[in-house]
Design an enzyme around this catalytic site. Structure first.
Site, mmCIF file in Angstrom:
data_model
loop_
_atom_site.group_PDB
_atom_site.id
_atom_site.type_symbol
_atom_site.label_atom_id
_atom_site.label_comp_id
_atom_site.label_asym_id
_atom_site.label_seq_id
_atom_site.Cartn_x
_atom_site.Cartn_y
_atom_site.Cartn_z
ATOM 1 N N LYS A 148 9.424 5.623 -5.222
ATOM 2 C CA LYS A 148 8.620 5.718 -3.996
ATOM 3 C C LYS A 148 7.209 6.130 -4.385
ATOM 4 O O LYS A 148 7.011 6.777 -5.423
ATOM 5 C CB LYS A 148 9.209 6.795 -3.063
ATOM 6 N N ASP A 188 5.855 1.202 3.836
ATOM 7 C CA ASP A 188 6.527 2.322 4.507
ATOM 8 C C ASP A 188 5.524 2.765 5.580
ATOM 9 O O ASP A 188 4.677 1.956 5.995
ATOM 10 C CB ASP A 188 6.854 3.441 3.497
HETATM 11 P P1 NDP Z 1 4.923 2.553 10.705
HETATM 12 O O1 NDP Z 1 3.729 3.164 10.102
HETATM 13 O O2 NDP Z 1 4.924 1.102 10.996
HETATM 14 O O3 NDP Z 1 5.314 3.305 12.045
HETATM 15 C C1 NDP Z 1 5.562 4.666 12.062
HETATM 16 C C2 NDP Z 1 5.717 5.112 13.504
HETATM 17 O O4 NDP Z 1 6.190 6.437 13.517
HETATM 18 C C3 NDP Z 1 4.416 5.090 14.270
HETATM 19 O O5 NDP Z 1 4.650 4.877 15.622
HETATM 20 C C4 NDP Z 1 3.887 6.499 14.018
HETATM 21 O O6 NDP Z 1 2.987 6.958 14.998
HETATM 22 C C5 NDP Z 1 5.173 7.309 14.064
HETATM 23 N N1 NDP Z 1 5.035 8.480 13.189
HETATM 24 C C6 NDP Z 1 4.877 8.495 11.857
HETATM 25 N N2 NDP Z 1 4.745 9.739 11.404
HETATM 26 C C7 NDP Z 1 4.821 10.527 12.482
HETATM 27 C C8 NDP Z 1 4.754 11.919 12.654
HETATM 28 N N3 NDP Z 1 4.590 12.753 11.609
HETATM 29 N N4 NDP Z 1 4.890 12.401 13.908
HETATM 30 C C9 NDP Z 1 5.049 11.561 14.964
HETATM 31 N N5 NDP Z 1 5.108 10.213 14.853
HETATM 32 C C10 NDP Z 1 5.003 9.727 13.635
HETATM 33 O O7 NDP Z 1 6.125 2.925 9.702
HETATM 34 P P2 NDP Z 1 7.579 2.271 9.606
HETATM 35 O O8 NDP Z 1 8.022 1.804 10.926
HETATM 36 O O9 NDP Z 1 7.561 1.337 8.470
HETATM 37 O O10 NDP Z 1 8.451 3.531 9.151
HETATM 38 C C11 NDP Z 1 9.122 4.369 10.068
HETATM 39 C C12 NDP Z 1 10.243 5.103 9.361
HETATM 40 O O11 NDP Z 1 11.169 4.158 8.807
HETATM 41 C C13 NDP Z 1 9.813 5.978 8.180
HETATM 42 O O12 NDP Z 1 10.669 7.095 8.110
HETATM 43 C C14 NDP Z 1 10.074 5.083 6.974
HETATM 44 O O13 NDP Z 1 10.264 5.821 5.799
HETATM 45 C C15 NDP Z 1 11.355 4.399 7.426
HETATM 46 N N6 NDP Z 1 11.691 3.152 6.763
HETATM 47 C C16 NDP Z 1 10.815 2.109 6.754
HETATM 48 C C17 NDP Z 1 11.177 0.925 6.164
HETATM 49 C C18 NDP Z 1 10.294 -0.267 6.207
HETATM 50 O O14 NDP Z 1 10.739 -1.326 5.763
HETATM 51 N N7 NDP Z 1 9.103 -0.194 6.731
HETATM 52 C C19 NDP Z 1 12.467 0.775 5.473
HETATM 53 C C20 NDP Z 1 13.343 1.915 5.606
HETATM 54 C C21 NDP Z 1 12.942 3.056 6.219
HETATM 55 P P3 NDP Z 1 1.404 6.855 14.700
HETATM 56 O O15 NDP Z 1 1.113 5.399 14.634
HETATM 57 O O16 NDP Z 1 0.769 7.549 15.838
HETATM 58 O O17 NDP Z 1 1.186 7.543 13.388
HETATM 59 O O1 2IT Z 2 12.432 3.407 2.787
HETATM 60 C C1 2IT Z 2 12.560 2.213 2.479
HETATM 61 O O2 2IT Z 2 13.640 1.726 2.145
HETATM 62 C C2 2IT Z 2 11.352 1.360 2.521
HETATM 63 N N1 2IT Z 2 10.297 1.846 2.900
HETATM 64 C C3 2IT Z 2 11.426 -0.063 2.070
HETATM 65 C C4 2IT Z 2 11.389 -0.160 0.587
HETATM 66 C C5 2IT Z 2 11.296 -1.565 0.028
HETATM 67 O O3 2IT Z 2 11.131 -1.633 -1.194
HETATM 68 O O4 2IT Z 2 11.390 -2.538 0.757
#
Ligand code: NDP
Ligand code: 2IT
Length: 474
Positions: A148, A188
């Site tokens: 990561k 992420d």
């Molecule tokens: P994005 O940046 O696309 O979206 C994140 C969302 O969560 C936004 O709405 C953001 O609000 C909100 N958010 C983030 N941090 C905070 C915080 N500290 N307090 C309140 N709201 C918060 O990220 P993703 O959708 O990609 O990721 C979301 C989660 O999913 C994370 O935990 C990530 O690790 C996990 N994840 C993502 C994957 C992926 O493929 N993208 C794969 C597996 C897991 P704002 O815009 O206002 O910051």
């Molecule tokens: O937390 C996760 O699994 C991710 N942010 C996606 C990682 C990836 O390599 O697609």
């Protein structure tokens, strides 16, 4: 004769006691060392404890892991790179951020895992995410190790040019540590298609290579169909599998999704496609509750608002006339207003659900939780779910669909061809089904049947641990 019997029994008792002590000592010592050595890294300690405490049954069954010190080795990253990221903002001023790439474990494949750009990023956060990624990637059935990275850079409020200059500065250092067979980053929080594009473009420039070094790429330049949807869709597919064990489905269920970013958007889309009704979304500025449901047209508005306009969620409330709770996290809003739901999909960030919020969710009828985010439930919240025996899919199983389709993107890049939407979606559905079965089987063989927490940790761990034994002390 009777003497011999007595002697044998005491021997068995002794060896049982020794065995139990060995188990206790191994796991306890690993946790206690991490707690002492990394006392300034609370999220990393939390993730290690959560996994280690469920691995006790593997210590008993696998003396070869104890001998090879697998438990001690797996909690230490192979390497952690930390670097300065200097860049110039639109006013011509020099800005300095910190960057990290933590290559945790490559026993079963090249390091693989996302990059997070958020002001809260520090070494503890990246280490917890990298550690979780080892087990998640192992569960996908694909050959990917765990890693990561990220930066404390905040893309919010920055111009496209600033984001590009930052991404290029970040890659100026990162490029020497990654490669399609070495370490393959992705997105992420704060890293989506735009950021991956700028980073990929710069890597290509520096190396003069067009390879699958990053995933989450645009469809015209090496990306995979369904990768943007994969984490959210996968989390809903996992919920479907859990519900099927109780002859239930998402049809007519009321669902809450936290966040409104990549994972939240496609979770909401799939829940709706399967006949459920999503009534809540959030971002860091507050929460919206739309009792009428966020239908496809409204969701399209959210996607445009968040991905193109990069606006705030209160604009949804203004447009559709629903409730907005400024500055409030969604789980607090549910608790304070006794809002009911059947299913919850935490999809924003770590430790968003406290014990009180977990208790309130269950009191208000929630019986299925599938984690799109990484570690969104505190350890105390998890205890509440387990006591209540609700369906609970921990992140490393439930959100593995994202990295799984990243793995499929790598396969397509290696093959130099692209699969159709249907092909990738079918593969994703099968992977989520297989992960669900692997968790259930491991929970049955090693812990309590239906305990997806132990099941995911143990199933993910065994493949990596066996590989580490095979590869010797490296
Ligand atoms: P994005 O940046 O696309 O979206 C994140 C969302 O969560 C936004 O709405 C953001 O609000 C909100 N958010 C983030 N941090 C905070 C915080 N500290 N307090 C309140 N709201 C918060 O990220 P993703 O959708 O990609 O990721 C979301 C989660 O999913 C994370 O935990 C990530 O690790 C996990 N994840 C993502 C994957 C992926 O493929 N993208 C794969 C597996 C897991 P704002 O815009 O206002 O910051
Ligand atoms: O937390 C996760 O699994 C991710 N942010 C996606 C990682 C990836 O390599 O697609």
């Amino acid at each position: 004769m009777s003497n011999t019997t007595t002697l044998d029994t005491s021997k068995t008792k002794d060896s049982d006691t020794n065995q139990k002590e060995l188990v206790n000592m191994t796991i306890k010592q690993v946790i206690s060392k991490i707690e002492q050595q990394y006392s300034h890294q609370p999220e990393f300690i939390q993730a290690v404890k959560e996994v280690m405490e469920t691995l006790e049954p593997t210590v008993e069954k696998h003396p070869e892991f104890v001998k090879a010190k697998i438990y001690e080795r797996i909690v230490e990253p192979d390497r952690a790179v930390s670097f300065r990221v200097p860049w110039v903002d639109d006013k011509g001023e020099v800005q300095v951020n910190r960057g990290w790439r933590i290559e945790f474990n490559s026993a079963i494949g090249p390091y693989k895992g996302g990059l997070r750009f958020h002001p809260s990023v520090n070494e503890s956060i990246i280490k917890f995410l990298g550690f979780e990624q080892i087990f998640k990637n192992s569960l996908t059935t694909l050959p990917m190790g765990g890693g990561k990275g990220g930066s404390d850079f905040d893309p919010k409020g920055k111009s496209d040019n600033e984001v590009m200059r930052f991404a290029q500065a970040f890659m100026r250092e990162l490029y020497r540590h990654i490669g399609p067979d070495t370490d393959v980053p992705a997105g992420d929080i704060g890293v989506g298609g735009r950021e991956i594009g700028y980073m990929f473009g710069y890597y290509k420039k520096l190396r003069n290579e067009h390879t699958g070094v990053l995933t989450g790429k645009g469809i015209n330049w090496g990306g995979s169909l369904i990768r943007p949807e994969a984490t959210g869709y996968g989390s809903v597919y996992f919920a479907q599998e859990m519900l099927a064990t109780r002859n239930d489905s998402l049809k007519d269920k009321v669902a809450i999704v936290s966040g409104s970013g990549n994972v939240a958007q496609f979770t909401a889309e799939k829940v709706t496609q399967l006949g459920g009704k999503v009534i809540g979304l959030s971002d860091s500025s507050g929460t919206i509750i739309d009792e009428d449901g966020i239908n496809p047209e409204k969701l399209e508005y959210v996607m445009n608002l968040k991905n193109v306009k990069r606006g705030r969620i209160n604009e949804y409330a203004a447009k559709y006339g629903c409730k907005f709770f400024p500055g409030k996290g969604i789980w607090d809003v549910l608790r304070e207003n006794n809002i009911k739901c059947d299913a919850a999909f935490p999809s924003a960030t770590q430790n968003e659900i406290s014990k009180e919020n977990a208790e309130s969710l269950i009191k208000n009828g929630c019986f299925c939780i599938s984690e799109g985010a990484n570690m969104p439930s505190t350890p105390e919240a998890i205890e509440v779910y387990q006591k209540a025996k609700i369906l609970y899919g921990p992140g490393k199983a439930a959100n593995a669909g994202g990295v799984a389709v990243s793995g499929l993107e790598m396969s397509q890049n290696s093959l130099r061809l692209s699969w159709t939407r249907e092909e990738v979606d079918q593969k994703l559905q099968k992977i989520m089904k297989d992960i669900h079965s692997a968790c259930l089987d491991a929970s049955k063989n090693y812990a309590t049947e239906g305990d997806y927490v132990s099941g995911a940790n143990i199933a993910g761990f065994l493949k990596v641990a066996k590989s580490m034994v095979d590869l010797g002390v490296v």
